[in-house]
Design a protein around this motif. Structure first.
Motif, short mmCIF file in Angstrom:
data_model
loop_
_atom_site.label_atom_id
_atom_site.label_comp_id
_atom_site.label_asym_id
_atom_site.label_seq_id
_atom_site.Cartn_x
_atom_site.Cartn_y
_atom_site.Cartn_z
N VAL A 192 28.25 39.69 12.62
CA VAL A 192 27.67 39.39 14.14
C VAL A 192 25.98 38.95 13.70
CG1 VAL A 192 27.10 40.19 16.22
CG2 VAL A 192 29.51 40.48 15.39
N ALA A 193 25.55 40.00 12.99
CA ALA A 193 24.10 39.87 12.72
C ALA A 193 23.76 38.64 12.22
CB ALA A 193 23.52 41.23 12.17
N ALA A 194 24.52 38.18 11.55
CA ALA A 194 24.28 37.11 10.37
C ALA A 194 24.56 35.79 11.18
CB ALA A 194 25.05 36.94 9.08
N THR A 195 25.59 35.77 12.22
CA THR A 195 25.80 34.46 13.15
C THR A 195 25.20 34.36 14.40
OG1 THR A 195 27.95 35.75 13.73
CG2 THR A 195 28.23 34.39 11.71
N ASP A 196 25.68 35.43 15.31
CA ASP A 196 24.80 35.25 16.58
C ASP A 196 25.09 36.56 17.11
OD1 ASP A 196 24.20 34.83 19.08
OD2 ASP A 196 24.87 32.86 18.92
N ALA A 197 23.85 37.15 17.22
CA ALA A 197 23.76 38.79 17.62
C ALA A 197 24.34 38.88 19.15
CB ALA A 197 22.43 39.26 17.36
N ILE B 179 29.97 30.18 8.21
CA ILE B 179 29.93 30.26 9.78
C ILE B 179 28.82 29.99 10.28
CG2 ILE B 179 30.68 32.00 11.88
CD1 ILE B 179 32.77 33.03 9.97
N ALA B 180 27.78 30.80 10.08
CA ALA B 180 26.44 30.64 10.58
C ALA B 180 25.80 29.14 10.46
CB ALA B 180 25.30 31.76 9.73
N ARG B 181 26.13 28.50 9.22
CA ARG B 181 25.73 27.11 9.27
C ARG B 181 26.58 26.29 10.15
NH1 ARG B 181 21.85 23.73 8.67
NH2 ARG B 181 22.40 21.65 7.65
N ARG B 182 27.86 26.48 10.27
CA ARG B 182 28.72 25.73 11.21
C ARG B 182 27.83 25.92 12.53
NH1 ARG B 182 30.97 21.27 12.92
NH2 ARG B 182 32.77 21.66 14.10
N LEU B 183 27.50 27.24 12.94
CA LEU B 183 27.20 27.42 14.36
C LEU B 183 25.65 26.74 14.55
CD1 LEU B 183 27.94 31.18 15.20
CD2 LEU B 183 29.31 29.21 15.46
N GLU B 184 24.98 26.52 13.49
CA GLU B 184 23.44 26.02 13.61
C GLU B 184 23.89 24.50 13.96
OE1 GLU B 184 21.71 26.67 10.11
OE2 GLU B 184 21.32 28.90 10.34
N LEU B 185 24.90 23.92 13.14
CA LEU B 185 25.09 22.41 13.25
C LEU B 185 25.67 22.14 14.69
CD1 LEU B 185 26.85 21.68 9.82
CD2 LEU B 185 24.58 21.08 10.54
N LEU B 186 26.64 22.87 15.20
CA LEU B 186 27.01 22.90 16.51
C LEU B 186 25.86 22.92 17.61
CD1 LEU B 186 30.44 24.74 16.41
CD2 LEU B 186 30.24 22.33 16.73
N ALA B 187 24.89 23.98 17.46
CA ALA B 187 23.89 24.00 18.15
C ALA B 187 22.96 22.80 18.26
CB ALA B 187 23.07 25.18 17.92
N LYS B 188 22.75 22.39 17.13
CA LYS B 188 21.90 20.98 16.79
C LYS B 188 22.64 19.87 17.37
CE LYS B 188 19.38 18.10 13.54
NZ LYS B 188 19.90 16.67 14.15
#
Length: 335
Positions: free
Chosen positions: A28-33, A178-187
Motif C-alpha cells: 500500500v505504501a509503495a503503490t497508493d497510500a 503495480i506502482a508503475r502501472r498506476l503512474e501510467l494510468l494517472a498520466k
C-alpha cells in the motif's frame, strides 16, 4: 508439553500473519497510500499477497548451482570471461557492491557469501568469419552476445537464506510493477482530461468564430480541424476516460492492485535459457566445438508495458578470493 505444542503451532501462525500484514502495508505504501482509507483493504489484498509470495518462491526454488567468483575460476571457467572483460572488471564490480562489503565487514556472517548477480544482456547482429562446409566465409550473419551493467545483490550466508531473500524481492518487483502501472494510468487520465478540454475549446471556436479564445495548443497539435473529426475524437476520449477513471478512483484502485497481486505471472517471470557461445561471445547453433561454452542462466522478463530483461545468476564469493583478486589486480597495475 501440550501448551508448548499449542504455542509452537499458533505462535508460528501469528508470526506469519504479522508478516503478511506488514507485506500488505508495504504494498500500500509503495503503490497508493490512500488505499489504507478503504475499509477491508487488508482483507482484499491479502490473498494476492500470498499468491505473489508463493509465485516468487517457486521461481527461485530451482536456482542453478552458484557460479564461483574468484581469480582461479576466471582462468578455469570460460563463463566468467564472457561475463567480465578481465579480473579487474570483476573486482571492480565486487568492490562497488556496498552490501557485499558490509557482509564481509561483519565477522558473524562467515567467510563465504551467496548472492545474485544481475546483468543486462545485449544481442548485436554483425557479419563475420565462419567455416561453412570447409570454406571460410566472411559474410556470415552472426549474433554477438554481451553482458554489462553488472550488479550484485542480497549477499547471504547460505543458499536457503538467499532463496528466502529472493522470494521477498519477488514481491518487491511486482509491487514496483503495480506502482508503475498506476503512474501510467494517472498520466493517461490527466492527458485525456487535457485533450477533452482542448477539443471543447476547438469546437467552441468552430461554432463561435467571433469568440475570444486563447489558443495555447502547439502548432503540431494532432487534433482534427473539422467538427465531425473533433466529435469522433471526443467520443473516443470520453469512452477511454471512463474506463481509466473506473480504475483510478479508490475502489477501482483497490480492485486493480488486488488483481495484479493475484496474477503476478502476467507481469514478471523468470525463464531458463541456455546459450552456446564461442570465446568471442558469438552465438552458436551447436555446442560440439571444443571452443564453445554453454551458459545456463535465468532471465527476468517484466510485462510488455515495462520491456526489461535481466540475466540473473546465483554466485559465490569468499573473503580469501576477494583478497586474492585485489592482490592480483594491484600487482598487474604495478601498485
Amino acid at each position: 508439553m501440550l501448551s508448548a505444542l499449542i504455542h509452537k503451532v499458533f505462535g508460528a501462525a501469528s508470526a506469519q500473519s504479522a508478516a503478511e500484514q506488514q507485506a500488505v502495508d508495504r504494498v500500500v505504501a509503495a503503490t497508493d497510500a490512500r488505499l489504507s482509507l478503504l475499509p477491508g483493504f487488508r482483507k482484499a489484498l491479502l490473498p494476492g499477497i500470498r499468491i505473489s509470495r508463493d509465485y516468487a518462491a517457486s521461481l527461485v526454488r530451482d536456482l542453478p548451482d552458484p557460479l564461483e567468483l574468484s581469480l582461479l575460476a576466471f582462468t578455469l571457467d570460460r563463463r566468467l570471461g564472457l561475463f567480465f572483460s578481465s579480473p579487474a572488471s570483476l573486482l571492480a564490480m565486487l568492490m562497488r557492491c556496498e552490501t557485499l562489503q558490509d557482509f564481509f565487514h561483519t565477522p558473524s556472517q562467515g567467510d563465504e557469501a551467496l548472492a545474485l548477480l544481475l546483468m543486462q544482456r545485449t544481442d548485436t547482429q554483425r557479419y563475420g568469419l565462419a567455416n561453412r562446409d570447409g570454406e571460410i566465409r566472411s559474410d556470415v550473419a552472426q549474433i554477438v552476445v554481451s553482458f554489462d551493467h553488472h550488479r550484485m545483490m542480497m549477499p547471504c550466508p547460505s543458499i536457503d537464506a538467499l532463496r528466502q531473500r529472493a522470494t521477498d524481492r519477488g514481491l518487491d518487483v511486482i509491487t514496483r510493477v503495480i506502482a508503475r502501472r498506476l503512474e501510467l494510468l494517472a498520466k493517461e487520465r490527466s492527458d485525456l482530461e487535457s485533450e477533452l478540454t482542448r477539443i471543447r475549446l476547438r469546437l467552441t471556436a468552430l461554432v463561435r468564430p467571433d469568440a475570444v479564445l486563447i489558443d495555447a495548443m502547439p502548432a503540431d497539435d494532432s487534433l482534427p480541424q473539422d467538427r465531425e473529426g473533433l466529435l469522433r475524437r471526443q467520443s473516443s476520449a470520453q469512452e477511454r476516460l471512463g474506463e481509466v477513471r473506473s480504475v483510478t478512483e479508490l475502489s477501482g484502485l483497490l480492485e486493480l492492485v488486488a488483481h495484479m497481486l493475484s496474477h503476478p505471472q502476467d507481469y514478471f517471470r523468470l525463464e531458463q535459457e541456455t546459450l552456446k557461445l564461442d570465446r568471442m561471445g558469438v552465438l552458436q547453433a551447436e555446442a560440439s566445438d571444443d571452443d564453445c561454452t554453454q551458459v545456463c542462466m535465468e532471465e527476468l522478463h517484466l510485462s510488455p508495458g515495462e520491456p526489461v530483461r535481466r540475466v540473473i545468476l546465483p554466485v559465490r564469493v569468499c573473503r580469501a578470493a576477494l583478497a586474492e583478486l585485489t592482490q592480483f589486480v594491484s600487482s598487474e597495475n604495478g601498485l
